[in-house]
Scaffold this motif. Structure first.
Motif, PDB file in Angstrom:
ATOM      1  N   LEU A   1     109.149  57.832  19.106  1.00  0.00           N
ATOM      2  CA  LEU A   1     110.498  57.328  18.846  1.00  0.00           C
ATOM      3  C   LEU A   1     111.515  58.457  18.782  1.00  0.00           C
ATOM      4  CD1 LEU A   1     110.131  54.433  16.237  1.00  0.00           C
ATOM      5  CD2 LEU A   1     111.086  54.301  18.532  1.00  0.00           C
ATOM      6  N   SER A   2     111.138  59.565  18.155  1.00  0.00           N
ATOM      7  CA  SER A   2     112.054  60.697  18.077  1.00  0.00           C
ATOM      8  C   SER A   2     112.364  61.241  19.466  1.00  0.00           C
ATOM      9  CB  SER A   2     111.458  61.804  17.203  1.00  0.00           C
ATOM     10  OG  SER A   2     112.306  62.919  17.152  1.00  0.00           O
ATOM     11  N   GLY A   3     111.328  61.401  20.285  1.00  0.00           N
ATOM     12  CA  GLY A   3     111.551  61.849  21.657  1.00  0.00           C
ATOM     13  C   GLY A   3     112.348  60.838  22.462  1.00  0.00           C
ATOM     14  N   GLY A   4     112.092  59.540  22.219  1.00  0.00           N
ATOM     15  CA  GLY A   4     112.849  58.503  22.912  1.00  0.00           C
ATOM     16  C   GLY A   4     114.314  58.523  22.536  1.00  0.00           C
ATOM     17  N   LEU A   5     114.610  58.738  21.259  1.00  0.00           N
ATOM     18  CA  LEU A   5     115.992  58.795  20.803  1.00  0.00           C
ATOM     19  C   LEU A   5     116.695  60.019  21.397  1.00  0.00           C
ATOM     20  CD1 LEU A   5     117.840  57.135  18.964  1.00  0.00           C
ATOM     21  CD2 LEU A   5     117.153  58.586  17.062  1.00  0.00           C
ATOM     22  N   PHE A   6     116.011  61.152  21.383  1.00  0.00           N
ATOM     23  CA  PHE A   6     116.533  62.379  21.995  1.00  0.00           C
ATOM     24  C   PHE A   6     116.853  62.150  23.467  1.00  0.00           C
ATOM     25  CE2 PHE A   6     115.333  66.175  24.488  1.00  0.00           C
ATOM     26  CZ  PHE A   6     116.156  67.146  23.937  1.00  0.00           C
ATOM     27  N   ASN A   7     115.944  61.501  24.173  1.00  0.00           N
ATOM     28  CA  ASN A   7     116.135  61.259  25.598  1.00  0.00           C
ATOM     29  C   ASN A   7     117.189  60.191  25.859  1.00  0.00           C
ATOM     30  OD1 ASN A   7     115.171  62.607  27.836  1.00  0.00           O
ATOM     31  ND2 ASN A   7     113.717  61.025  28.390  1.00  0.00           N
TER      32      ASN A   7
ATOM     33  N   GLY B   1     110.148  52.637  25.354  1.00  0.00           N
ATOM     34  CA  GLY B   1     109.142  53.551  25.915  1.00  0.00           C
ATOM     35  C   GLY B   1     108.504  54.414  24.854  1.00  0.00           C
ATOM     36  N   GLY B   2     109.324  54.918  23.914  1.00  0.00           N
ATOM     37  CA  GLY B   2     108.773  55.700  22.798  1.00  0.00           C
ATOM     38  C   GLY B   2     107.846  54.876  21.936  1.00  0.00           C
ATOM     39  N   TRP B   3     108.225  53.617  21.693  1.00  0.00           N
ATOM     40  CA  TRP B   3     107.366  52.735  20.889  1.00  0.00           C
ATOM     41  C   TRP B   3     106.038  52.495  21.600  1.00  0.00           C
ATOM     42  CZ3 TRP B   3     105.019  47.998  21.602  1.00  0.00           C
ATOM     43  CH2 TRP B   3     104.509  47.392  20.449  1.00  0.00           C
ATOM     44  N   LEU B   4     106.067  52.283  22.929  1.00  0.00           N
ATOM     45  CA  LEU B   4     104.826  52.084  23.682  1.00  0.00           C
ATOM     46  C   LEU B   4     103.917  53.303  23.590  1.00  0.00           C
ATOM     47  CD1 LEU B   4     106.230  50.349  26.893  1.00  0.00           C
ATOM     48  CD2 LEU B   4     104.713  49.306  25.198  1.00  0.00           C
ATOM     49  N   LEU B   5     104.515  54.496  23.650  1.00  0.00           N
ATOM     50  CA  LEU B   5     103.714  55.717  23.512  1.00  0.00           C
ATOM     51  C   LEU B   5     103.052  55.787  22.145  1.00  0.00           C
ATOM     52  CD1 LEU B   5     106.211  58.208  25.169  1.00  0.00           C
ATOM     53  CD2 LEU B   5     103.881  57.779  25.983  1.00  0.00           C
ATOM     54  N   ASP B   6     103.818  55.479  21.083  1.00  0.00           N
ATOM     55  CA  ASP B   6     103.258  55.516  19.730  1.00  0.00           C
ATOM     56  C   ASP B   6     102.210  54.425  19.525  1.00  0.00           C
ATOM     57  OD1 ASP B   6     104.848  57.656  19.042  1.00  0.00           O
ATOM     58  OD2 ASP B   6     106.393  56.445  18.083  1.00  0.00           O
ATOM     59  N   ARG B   7     102.407  53.304  20.179  1.00  0.00           N
ATOM     60  CA  ARG B   7     101.514  52.152  19.950  1.00  0.00           C
ATOM     61  C   ARG B   7     100.240  52.227  20.790  1.00  0.00           C
ATOM     62  NH1 ARG B   7      98.361  49.173  18.741  1.00  0.00           N
ATOM     63  NH2 ARG B   7      98.445  46.965  18.167  1.00  0.00           N
ATOM     64  N   PHE B   8     100.357  52.604  22.060  1.00  0.00           N
ATOM     65  CA  PHE B   8      99.205  52.554  22.965  1.00  0.00           C
ATOM     66  C   PHE B   8      98.705  53.930  23.399  1.00  0.00           C
ATOM     67  CE2 PHE B   8     101.465  48.504  23.603  1.00  0.00           C
ATOM     68  CZ  PHE B   8     100.453  47.628  23.267  1.00  0.00           C
ATOM     69  N   GLY B   9      99.401  54.985  23.028  1.00  0.00           N
ATOM     70  CA  GLY B   9      98.957  56.328  23.369  1.00  0.00           C
ATOM     71  C   GLY B   9      99.571  56.829  24.664  1.00  0.00           C
ATOM     72  N   SER B  10      99.519  58.140  24.828  1.00  0.00           N
ATOM     73  CA  SER B  10     100.198  58.785  25.953  1.00  0.00           C
ATOM     74  C   SER B  10      99.509  58.506  27.291  1.00  0.00           C
ATOM     75  CB  SER B  10     100.249  60.299  25.722  1.00  0.00           C
ATOM     76  OG  SER B  10     100.894  60.610  24.518  1.00  0.00           O
TER      77      SER B  10
ATOM     78  N   GLU C   1      97.888  61.062  18.240  1.00  0.00           N
ATOM     79  CA  GLU C   1      97.699  59.701  18.754  1.00  0.00           C
ATOM     80  C   GLU C   1      97.327  58.737  17.633  1.00  0.00           C
ATOM     81  OE1 GLU C   1      98.427  58.750  21.645  1.00  0.00           O
ATOM     82  OE2 GLU C   1      98.497  60.570  22.835  1.00  0.00           O
ATOM     83  N   ASN C   2      96.366  59.118  16.780  1.00  0.00           N
ATOM     84  CA  ASN C   2      95.948  58.235  15.693  1.00  0.00           C
ATOM     85  C   ASN C   2      97.052  58.052  14.659  1.00  0.00           C
ATOM     86  OD1 ASN C   2      93.432  57.999  16.877  1.00  0.00           O
ATOM     87  ND2 ASN C   2      92.606  59.750  15.769  1.00  0.00           N
ATOM     88  N   THR C   3      97.731  59.168  14.302  1.00  0.00           N
ATOM     89  CA  THR C   3      98.800  59.102  13.302  1.00  0.00           C
ATOM     90  C   THR C   3      99.920  58.195  13.768  1.00  0.00           C
ATOM     91  OG1 THR C   3      98.307  61.352  12.600  1.00  0.00           O
ATOM     92  CG2 THR C   3     100.449  60.485  11.982  1.00  0.00           C
ATOM     93  N   GLN C   4     100.332  58.342  15.041  1.00  0.00           N
ATOM     94  CA  GLN C   4     101.483  57.595  15.510  1.00  0.00           C
ATOM     95  C   GLN C   4     101.142  56.164  15.884  1.00  0.00           C
ATOM     96  OE1 GLN C   4     103.579  59.985  18.385  1.00  0.00           O
ATOM     97  NE2 GLN C   4     104.046  61.559  16.877  1.00  0.00           N
ATOM     98  N   ARG C   5      99.917  55.889  16.247  1.00  0.00           N
ATOM     99  CA  ARG C   5      99.572  54.486  16.485  1.00  0.00           C
ATOM    100  C   ARG C   5      99.643  53.689  15.192  1.00  0.00           C
ATOM    101  NH1 ARG C   5      94.549  54.427  20.851  1.00  0.00           N
ATOM    102  NH2 ARG C   5      95.481  55.914  22.284  1.00  0.00           N
ATOM    103  N   ALA C   6      99.253  54.299  14.097  1.00  0.00           N
ATOM    104  CA  ALA C   6      99.377  53.625  12.800  1.00  0.00           C
ATOM    105  C   ALA C   6     100.841  53.466  12.429  1.00  0.00           C
ATOM    106  CB  ALA C   6      98.644  54.428  11.730  1.00  0.00           C
ATOM    107  N   ALA C   7     101.639  54.512  12.676  1.00  0.00           N
ATOM    108  CA  ALA C   7     103.052  54.459  12.318  1.00  0.00           C
ATOM    109  C   ALA C   7     103.821  53.473  13.176  1.00  0.00           C
ATOM    110  CB  ALA C   7     103.669  55.843  12.456  1.00  0.00           C
ATOM    111  N   ALA C   8     103.329  53.188  14.381  1.00  0.00           N
ATOM    112  CA  ALA C   8     104.036  52.273  15.276  1.00  0.00           C
ATOM    113  C   ALA C   8     104.092  50.865  14.715  1.00  0.00           C
ATOM    114  CB  ALA C   8     103.365  52.255  16.650  1.00  0.00           C
ATOM    115  N   ARG C   9     103.245  50.564  13.731  1.00  0.00           N
ATOM    116  CA  ARG C   9     103.267  49.238  13.119  1.00  0.00           C
ATOM    117  C   ARG C   9     104.334  49.131  12.025  1.00  0.00           C
ATOM    118  NH1 ARG C   9      98.085  50.579  14.514  1.00  0.00           N
ATOM    119  NH2 ARG C   9      96.891  49.017  15.638  1.00  0.00           N
ATOM    120  N   ILE C  10     104.931  50.267  11.651  1.00  0.00           N
ATOM    121  CA  ILE C  10     106.002  50.261  10.665  1.00  0.00           C
ATOM    122  C   ILE C  10     107.289  49.845  11.360  1.00  0.00           C
ATOM    123  CG2 ILE C  10     107.290  51.725   9.037  1.00  0.00           C
ATOM    124  CD1 ILE C  10     104.853  53.568   8.967  1.00  0.00           C
TER     125      ILE C  10
END
Length: 451
Positions: A388-394, A81-90, A234-243
Motif C-alpha cells: 500500500l505504501s508503494g502504491g500510494l507513492f506510485n 495493485g498494492g493491496w493485491l501484492l499484500d494479499r496474494f504476494g509479489s 510476504e507473510n507479514t503483509q498478507r496478514a496486514a492486508a486483512r486490516i
C-alpha cells in the motif's frame, strides 16, 4: 590370514563457514529485465505516435490525451495493485501484471482495423488497460528488493531496477524506430507484446522469495537478515492486508516525511513522462528529425540517464558505508541530480542539434542520479503495508503520467513551440529539490501509531 582392510578415517567437517550465495543479484537482474520491457511497452505509443497522429488526424491536444490514457488507469489502479501484492504476494500478482499488460500491448497493433473515432476509442481503451495491468509492477519491485537486499545495498538495487527505464530507450527506441520505418507502426505493438508474454512465463519459473528460493544458502539469508532485509515481508503483509486500508492510508498521508516524498516523486516523474511521450515528437517536430533518426537520437540521453541511475545508487550506498546518515545519503544524489536535470531549459536557447542532444543527455543523467525514490520507499515503508505504501507513492508519482502529456499538449496548442514545455518540466525538478530539502526531514522507517 585374510588381509585386514584398512579403515579410512572419518571425514572431518569443514570448519570454514559457507560463503554466502549471491542469489539476490540474479533476482535483481530479472527485475531489471522485466522493468526494461515494462518501460519499452509504455514508450511504444510515443515511437508510433507521429505515424498514428498523421493516420488518425489528431491535434496536439488530442494526442496529449491519448498519451495520458495510460496514466489515468495506472494511477487509479495503484492502491488496488498494492493491496493485491499484500494479499496474494509479489510472485503471482506480478506474473498476471506482466502477462496482461503484454497482451493488451499486442492487441494495440489491431487498432488499424478501425477508422476515425472508433480507432481513437480503441487506442485509448487499450492504453487504459495497459496502465491498469502495469500498476503492481513498481510497488512489486520495491517489495522484492526490501525482502532480498540489506539497507546498505538497497540504494544500488533500487537504482538498478529504476534505471531500466533508460535502458529500455537505449535498447528499444532504435529497434522500435526501425520497426516503424521498415514494417509499419503496428509491428511495434506485436513484437513488444509477444516479448512480454514470454517474459511472464520466465518470471513464474525463476522468481521466489528469499526463504523459498532453491539456490539461496543459510549464509546469504543470515547476511540479509542482519543487514535489515525484510525476509518475511510476504507473510507479514498478507496478514496486514486483512486490516482495513482506510486507517492505514490516513496515517501514511498524515506523515510529513512521506507526503514530501510522494510530492517529490510526482515532480521527478514529470521528467520521466516528458521523455516517454513528447520527447520523440519534440525531436521530429521542433528539431526536424526523421522518426528513424529520432529513435536513435533518443537513445543517447537514455544512455546518460542509465549511467546516472547506476551512479546515484552507488553514491548513496557508498555514503552509507562510510558513516553518513540515511537522510544525507539519499538526499544528496536526489538534490544534485535534480539541479542537473534543470539544465534542459538551456535547449530553448541553442540551435545546433548536437548541443541539444548533449544538454538533454546532461539533464537525463541528472534525472537518473536523482531517481532514488524507490530506495526511499524501501527505507520508509511500514513492514505491515509495503504494498500500500508503494502504491500510494506510485499514485502520486504517476499522476504525472496524466498531467504531463496533457499540460504539454495545451502548451504546444497555445504557443506552437516546445519552449514553454521545457520550462514546465524544469520547474518540476526545482519543486522536487524543495520537497526533499524543506519538507521530508529525517528519512526513517514509518511506524503506525496503532497496530
Amino acid at each position: 590370514m585374510p588381509t585386514q582392510q584398512l579403515k579410512q578415517p572419518a571425514a572431518r567437517p569443514d570448519p570454514r563457514p559457507a560463503r554466502p550465495t549471491r542469489v539476490r543479484w540474479s533476482i535483481l537482474a530479472i527485475l531489471f529485465i522485466v522493468t526494461t520491457i515494462n518501460y519499452a511497452d509504455r514508450a511504444t505509443i510515443s515511437i508510433a505516435g507521429p505515424e498514428l497522429k498523421k493516420l488518425l488526424g489528431l491535434s496536439a491536444v488530442e494526442m496529449g490525451y491519448v498519451f495520458s490514457a495510460f496514466g489515468w488507469s495506472y494511477v487509479l489502479a495503484q492502491l488496488p495493485g498494492g493491496w493485491l501484492l499484500d494479499r496474494f504476494g509479489s510472485k503471482i500478482t506480478y506474473f498476471f501484471s506482466i502477462f496482461l499488460w503484454s497482451l493488451f500491448t499486442l492487441l494495440m497493433g489491431g487498432v488499424g482495423f478501425f477508422t476515425g473515432g472508433a480507432a481513437v476509442a480503441a487506442l485509448f481503451c487499450l492504453r487504459l488497460l495497459v496502465g491498469a495491468a502495469e500498476a503492481p509492477s513498481f510497488p512489486g519491485n520495491s517489495r522484492i528488493t526490501s525482502a532480498w537486499f540489506p539497507t546498505n545495498e538497497r540504494g544500488r538495487a533500487a537504482a538498478i531496477f529504476n534505471s531500466a527505464q533508460y535502458f529500455a530507450t537505449v535498447l528499444f527506441a532504435p529497434l522500435m524506430g526501425w520497426l516503424v520505418h521498415s514494417y509499419g507502426w503496428q509491428s511495434v505493438f506485436y513484437v513488444m507484446g509477444a516479448l512480454g508474454i514470454g517474459m511472464s512465463l520466465f518470471w513464474l519459473r525463476w522468481v521466489h522469495g528469499p526463504r523459498q528460493h532453491p539456490r539461496v544458502n543459510a549464509a546469504e539469508l543470515a547476511y540479509l537478515e542482519e543487514g535489515g532485509a525484510l525476509l518475511d515481508i510476504e507473510n507479514t503483509q498478507r496478514a496486514a492486508a486483512r486490516i482495513e486500508t482506510g486507517p492505514i492510508i490516513r496515517q501514511l498521508l498524515g506523515s510529513r516525511m512521506l507526503l514530501g516524498v510522494y510530492v517529490g516523486q510526482y515532480c521527478i516523474t514529470t521528467l520521466t513522462y516528458f521523455f516517454l511521450t513528447w520527447f520523440p515528437v519534440y525531436l521530429v517536430q521542433e528539431r526536424g528529425m526523421t522518426i528513424l533518426k529520432a529513435g536513435f537520437v533518443a537513445a543517447l540521453p537514455a544512455v546518460a540517464g542509465f549511467l546516472g541511475g547506476i551512479l546515484g545508487g552507488m553514491i548513496s550506498d557508498r555514503m552509507l558505508q562510510h558513516g553518513a546518515s540515511l537522510s544525507l545519503a539519499r538526499k544528496t544524489p536526489i538534490v544534485g541530480g535534480m539541479l542537473l536535470a534543470m539544465s534542459m531549459i538551456v535547449c530553448n536557447y541553442v540551435e545546433q542539434d548536437w548541443v541539444v542532444v548533449a544538454v538533454m543527455s546532461l539533464a537525463f543523467f541528472g534525472k537518473g542520479v536523482g531517481a532514488l525514490g524507490w530506495a526511499v520507499v524501501s527505507d520508509t515503508s511500514p513492514k505491515e503495508a509495503g504494498g500500500l505504501s508503494g502504491g500510494l507513492f506510485n499514485t502520486f508519482g504517476n499522476t504525472a503520467a496524466i498531467t504531463t502529456p496533457i499540460a504539454i499538449g495545451y502548451i504546444l496548442e497555445a504557443t506552437g513551440s516546445f519552449a514553454g514545455a521545457l520550462v514546465f518540466v524544469g520547474a518540476n525538478a526545482l519543486v522536487a529539490i524543495l520537497c526533499y530539502l524543506f519538507v521530508v526531514g529525517d528519512i526513517r522507517r514509518f511506524e503506525f501509531r496503532q497496530p
